[in-house]
Design an enzyme around this catalytic site. Structure first.
Site, PDB file in Angstrom:
ATOM      1  N   ARG A 173      -4.129   6.152   0.326  1.00 61.56           N
ATOM      2  CA  ARG A 173      -4.765   7.355   0.879  1.00 61.56           C
ATOM      3  C   ARG A 173      -3.910   8.163   1.833  1.00 61.56           C
ATOM      4  O   ARG A 173      -4.250   9.288   2.150  1.00 61.56           O
ATOM      5  CB  ARG A 173      -6.077   6.961   1.553  1.00 61.56           C
ATOM      6  CG  ARG A 173      -7.166   6.697   0.540  1.00 61.56           C
ATOM      7  CD  ARG A 173      -8.357   6.061   1.184  1.00 61.56           C
ATOM      8  NE  ARG A 173      -7.950   4.800   1.782  1.00 61.56           N
ATOM      9  CZ  ARG A 173      -8.787   3.891   2.229  1.00 61.56           C
ATOM     10  NH1 ARG A 173     -10.078   4.119   2.179  1.00 61.56           N
ATOM     11  NH2 ARG A 173      -8.357   2.765   2.745  1.00 61.56           N
ATOM     12  N   TYR A 201     -13.911 -13.368  -0.271  1.00 59.45           N
ATOM     13  CA  TYR A 201     -14.721 -12.212  -0.691  1.00 59.45           C
ATOM     14  C   TYR A 201     -15.963 -12.656  -1.460  1.00 59.45           C
ATOM     15  O   TYR A 201     -17.045 -12.109  -1.280  1.00 59.45           O
ATOM     16  CB  TYR A 201     -13.890 -11.241  -1.548  1.00 59.45           C
ATOM     17  CG  TYR A 201     -13.013 -10.352  -0.702  1.00 59.45           C
ATOM     18  CD1 TYR A 201     -13.555  -9.261  -0.028  1.00 59.45           C
ATOM     19  CD2 TYR A 201     -11.657 -10.607  -0.553  1.00 59.45           C
ATOM     20  CE1 TYR A 201     -12.764  -8.439   0.765  1.00 59.45           C
ATOM     21  CE2 TYR A 201     -10.858  -9.797   0.239  1.00 59.45           C
ATOM     22  CZ  TYR A 201     -11.426  -8.713   0.903  1.00 59.45           C
ATOM     23  OH  TYR A 201     -10.638  -7.920   1.695  1.00 59.45           O
ATOM     24  N   ARG A 232       0.820  -1.227   0.000  1.00 55.18           N
ATOM     25  CA  ARG A 232       0.000   0.000   0.000  1.00 55.18           C
ATOM     26  C   ARG A 232       0.846   1.266   0.000  1.00 55.18           C
ATOM     27  O   ARG A 232       0.475   2.257   0.622  1.00 55.18           O
ATOM     28  CB  ARG A 232      -0.947   0.028   1.200  1.00 55.18           C
ATOM     29  CG  ARG A 232      -2.122  -0.913   1.094  1.00 55.18           C
ATOM     30  CD  ARG A 232      -3.219  -0.352   0.182  1.00 55.18           C
ATOM     31  NE  ARG A 232      -4.151  -1.394  -0.203  1.00 55.18           N
ATOM     32  CZ  ARG A 232      -5.291  -1.654   0.454  1.00 55.18           C
ATOM     33  NH1 ARG A 232      -5.631  -0.935   1.475  1.00 55.18           N
ATOM     34  NH2 ARG A 232      -6.076  -2.625   0.032  1.00 55.18           N
TER      35      ARG A 232
HETATM   36  O1  CP3 Z   1       0.079  -1.815  -2.431  1.00 53.68           O
HETATM   37  C1  CP3 Z   1      -0.126  -0.942  -3.293  1.00 53.68           C
HETATM   38  O2  CP3 Z   1       0.232   0.244  -3.171  1.00 53.68           O
HETATM   39  C2  CP3 Z   1      -0.771  -1.368  -4.578  1.00 53.68           C
HETATM   40  C3  CP3 Z   1      -2.171  -1.282  -4.651  1.00 53.68           C
HETATM   41  C4  CP3 Z   1      -3.075  -2.261  -3.933  1.00 53.68           C
HETATM   42  C5  CP3 Z   1      -4.409  -1.927  -3.612  1.00 53.68           C
HETATM   43  N1  CP3 Z   1      -5.030  -3.053  -3.147  1.00 53.68           N
HETATM   44  C6  CP3 Z   1      -5.014  -0.603  -3.791  1.00 53.68           C
HETATM   45  C7  CP3 Z   1      -6.191  -0.248  -2.987  1.00 53.68           C
HETATM   46  C8  CP3 Z   1      -2.885  -3.594  -3.581  1.00 53.68           C
HETATM   47  C9  CP3 Z   1      -1.620  -4.440  -3.643  1.00 53.68           C
HETATM   48  C10 CP3 Z   1      -4.128  -4.072  -3.100  1.00 53.68           C
HETATM   49  C11 CP3 Z   1      -4.356  -5.471  -2.687  1.00 53.68           C
HETATM   50  C12 CP3 Z   1      -5.589  -5.799  -1.949  1.00 53.68           C
HETATM   51  N2  CP3 Z   1      -6.859  -5.351  -2.173  1.00 53.68           N
HETATM   52  C13 CP3 Z   1      -5.652  -6.740  -0.914  1.00 53.68           C
HETATM   53  C14 CP3 Z   1      -4.493  -7.537  -0.414  1.00 53.68           C
HETATM   54  C15 CP3 Z   1      -3.599  -6.669   0.381  1.00 53.68           C
HETATM   55  C16 CP3 Z   1      -4.024  -6.498   1.777  1.00 53.68           C
HETATM   56  O3  CP3 Z   1      -4.312  -5.351   2.141  1.00 53.68           O
HETATM   57  O4  CP3 Z   1      -4.060  -7.517   2.466  1.00 53.68           O
HETATM   58  C17 CP3 Z   1      -6.978  -6.815  -0.468  1.00 53.68           C
HETATM   59  C18 CP3 Z   1      -7.502  -7.659   0.659  1.00 53.68           C
HETATM   60  C19 CP3 Z   1      -7.733  -5.954  -1.285  1.00 53.68           C
HETATM   61  C20 CP3 Z   1      -9.183  -5.711  -1.232  1.00 53.68           C
HETATM   62  C21 CP3 Z   1      -9.480  -4.316  -0.879  1.00 53.68           C
HETATM   63  N3  CP3 Z   1      -9.327  -3.254  -1.735  1.00 53.68           N
HETATM   64  C22 CP3 Z   1      -9.959  -3.827   0.345  1.00 53.68           C
HETATM   65  C23 CP3 Z   1     -10.251  -4.680   1.557  1.00 53.68           C
HETATM   66  C24 CP3 Z   1     -10.100  -2.455   0.203  1.00 53.68           C
HETATM   67  C25 CP3 Z   1     -10.691  -1.518   1.199  1.00 53.68           C
HETATM   68  C26 CP3 Z   1      -9.774  -1.296   2.316  1.00 53.68           C
HETATM   69  C27 CP3 Z   1      -9.328   0.106   2.328  1.00 53.68           C
HETATM   70  O5  CP3 Z   1      -8.151   0.341   2.612  1.00 53.68           O
HETATM   71  O6  CP3 Z   1     -10.199   0.967   2.072  1.00 53.68           O
HETATM   72  C28 CP3 Z   1      -9.654  -2.099  -1.092  1.00 53.68           C
HETATM   73  C29 CP3 Z   1      -9.582  -0.745  -1.659  1.00 53.68           C
HETATM   74  C30 CP3 Z   1      -8.222  -0.273  -2.040  1.00 53.68           C
HETATM   75  N4  CP3 Z   1      -7.311  -0.999  -2.744  1.00 53.68           N
HETATM   76  C31 CP3 Z   1      -7.673   1.019  -1.797  1.00 53.68           C
HETATM   77  C32 CP3 Z   1      -6.410   1.048  -2.397  1.00 53.68           C
HETATM   78  C33 CP3 Z   1      -5.462   2.213  -2.475  1.00 53.68           C
HETATM   79  C34 CP3 Z   1      -8.386   2.158  -1.082  1.00 53.68           C
HETATM   80  C35 CP3 Z   1      -9.392   2.705  -2.043  1.00 53.68           C
HETATM   81  C36 CP3 Z   1      -9.688   4.154  -1.828  1.00 53.68           C
HETATM   82  O7  CP3 Z   1      -8.968   4.982  -2.425  1.00 53.68           O
HETATM   83  O8  CP3 Z   1     -10.645   4.456  -1.120  1.00 53.68           O
END
Ligand code: CP3
Length: 343
Positions: free
Chosen positions: A29, A151, A25
């Site tokens: 944000r 999911y 990540r």
């Molecule tokens: O790591 C990085 O910088 C690359 C981008 C990345 C995102 N998601 C962007 C994202 C990666 C590698 C992921 C993987 C991902 N997505 C996982 C596995 C990693 C982990 O965290 O265990 C999972 C479980 C997801 C599913 C997912 N996507 C969730 C649970 C959420 C919501 C949680 C949150 O932080 O809001 C997302 C949304 C998401 N994916 C965001 C980002 C930057 C936030 C979206 C926003 O801008 O509101």
């Protein structure tokens, strides 16, 4: 000739001049540049716009000096073409409108042609590679079959994964059929990223720590192994999950050149137990980044001391950067790791 990369060298357990670092990540944000992009685009819209997604991928590389870029995308993008109705709701994260609740639902899941349905991700990979040139390598990624299935079944985030665990036992055949399908899609998706230019890939089995070792071995291991075995040879694979202290030997058996560790394990003894013939990635508690530079330095040093300069350590957090994290602290961590690990 491939350009030199400390990150790729560490994945291959070659000696490096310092310990490479990137952060899960690292685009997100906590970065003002990202929040500015999000004011203009929805999350899914951003993922589907290769130009914008490439820009977000590059933001932390420019700002932090990390040793690898990670593709800006999401593990759930490959679920959308299954026809389950994927959406990201503000503040609540992902939501599946038509979750999988029985064998009939598994039978109804659509076919997935990754080129046709998530080709925008491959285009992002191509754009990022072009923009990065020889600076740092690009990591692609996908969700592992268990985490994707959780999911599909839960319909969103879950704490106990009770629907998933009930499904595993009540619908054993449908469970294995579904994970086999997901393994095929995930392998195609990762191979597409590799073909487009991803130089390493991370398989995120984020929520697998909810399972007992016996259940991991029966319900998950064969499918994660099947993904990894189908990947284009020569590209390092990082295999990561959270809460996996008791699962690590089985995850290692499933495969991966690098095993991702969360912060609940001590890196030194854990690596010794896994064996130095596999690389490790991790494992700072992301919450440490909410403290001071002195605390960050102390915690980073403890991890580097644990790794004891064995070749094959990639510094990372034990999970993703929290939204509340000050960017200066993330930058400080990158500099501290480079400074303390210089050999
Ligand atoms: O790591 C990085 O910088 C690359 C981008 C990345 C995102 N998601 C962007 C994202 C990666 C590698 C992921 C993987 C991902 N997505 C996982 C596995 C990693 C982990 O965290 O265990 C999972 C479980 C997801 C599913 C997912 N996507 C969730 C649970 C959420 C919501 C949680 C949150 O932080 O809001 C997302 C949304 C998401 N994916 C965001 C980002 C930057 C936030 C979206 C926003 O801008 O509101």
């Amino acid at each position: 000739m491939a350009p030199p990369s400390v990150f790729l060298d560490a994945c291959r357990r070659r000696p490096t001049a310092f310990t490479p670092i990137w952060l899960m990540r690292q685009a997100g944000r906590y970065m003002p540049e990202y929040r500015a992009m999000r004011e203009r685009h929805g999350f899914l819209e951003l993922c589907k716009n290769p130009q914008a997604a490439a820009e977000v991928t590059l933001q932390p590389v420019d700002r932090l000096g990390v040793d690898a870029a990670i593709l800006f995308a999401d593990i759930l993008l490959v679920l959308e073409p299954l026809g389950v109705g994927l959406e990201f709701t503000k503040g609540e994260g992902p939501h599946i409108q038509r979750p999988v609740r029985g064998a009939d639902d598994v039978a109804r899941l659509g076919r997935v042609d990754v080129e046709a349905s998530v080709g925008f991700v491959f285009e992002t990979v191509r754009l990022v590679r072009k923009a990065l040139g020889d600076r740092v390598p690009l990591i692609g990624f996908a969700g592992a079959p268990f985490t994707l299935a959780s999911y599909l079944i839960e319909g969103g985030a879950s704490r106990e994964f009770l629907l998933t665990k009930r499904f595993m036992r009540a619908e054993r055949d449908a469970w294995h059929a579904m994970l086999e399908r997901l393994a095929g899609i995930t392998a195609d998706y990762l191979n597409g990223q590799i073909a487009a230019g991803a130089q390493a890939v991370q398989l995120f089995d984020s929520w697998v720590g909810a399972l007992s070792p016996a259940d991991y071995r029966e319900f998950v291991l064969p499918h994660s192994r099947s993904v990894i075995q189908r990947l284009t040879p020569g590209t390092p694979v990082i295999h990561f999950g959270v809460g996996t202290a008791t699962l690590l030997p089985s995850m290692r058996e499933a495969g991966g050149d690098v095993i991702g560790l969360d912060w609940r394990v001590e890196l030194g003894p854990t690596w010794e137990r896994l064996g130095y013939d596999v690389a490790v990635q991790g494992n700072l508690d992301p919450a440490v980044l909410l403290s001071s530079t002195d605390e960050i330095r102390r915690a980073a040093k403890a991890i580097l001391d644990g790794a004891a300069r064995h070749p094959g350590h990639i510094f990372n957090l034990g999970h993703g950067v929290h939204q509340e994290t000050p960017v200066e602290n993330v930058k400080a961590l990158v500099d501290i790791v480079h400074e303390l690990s210089a050999r």
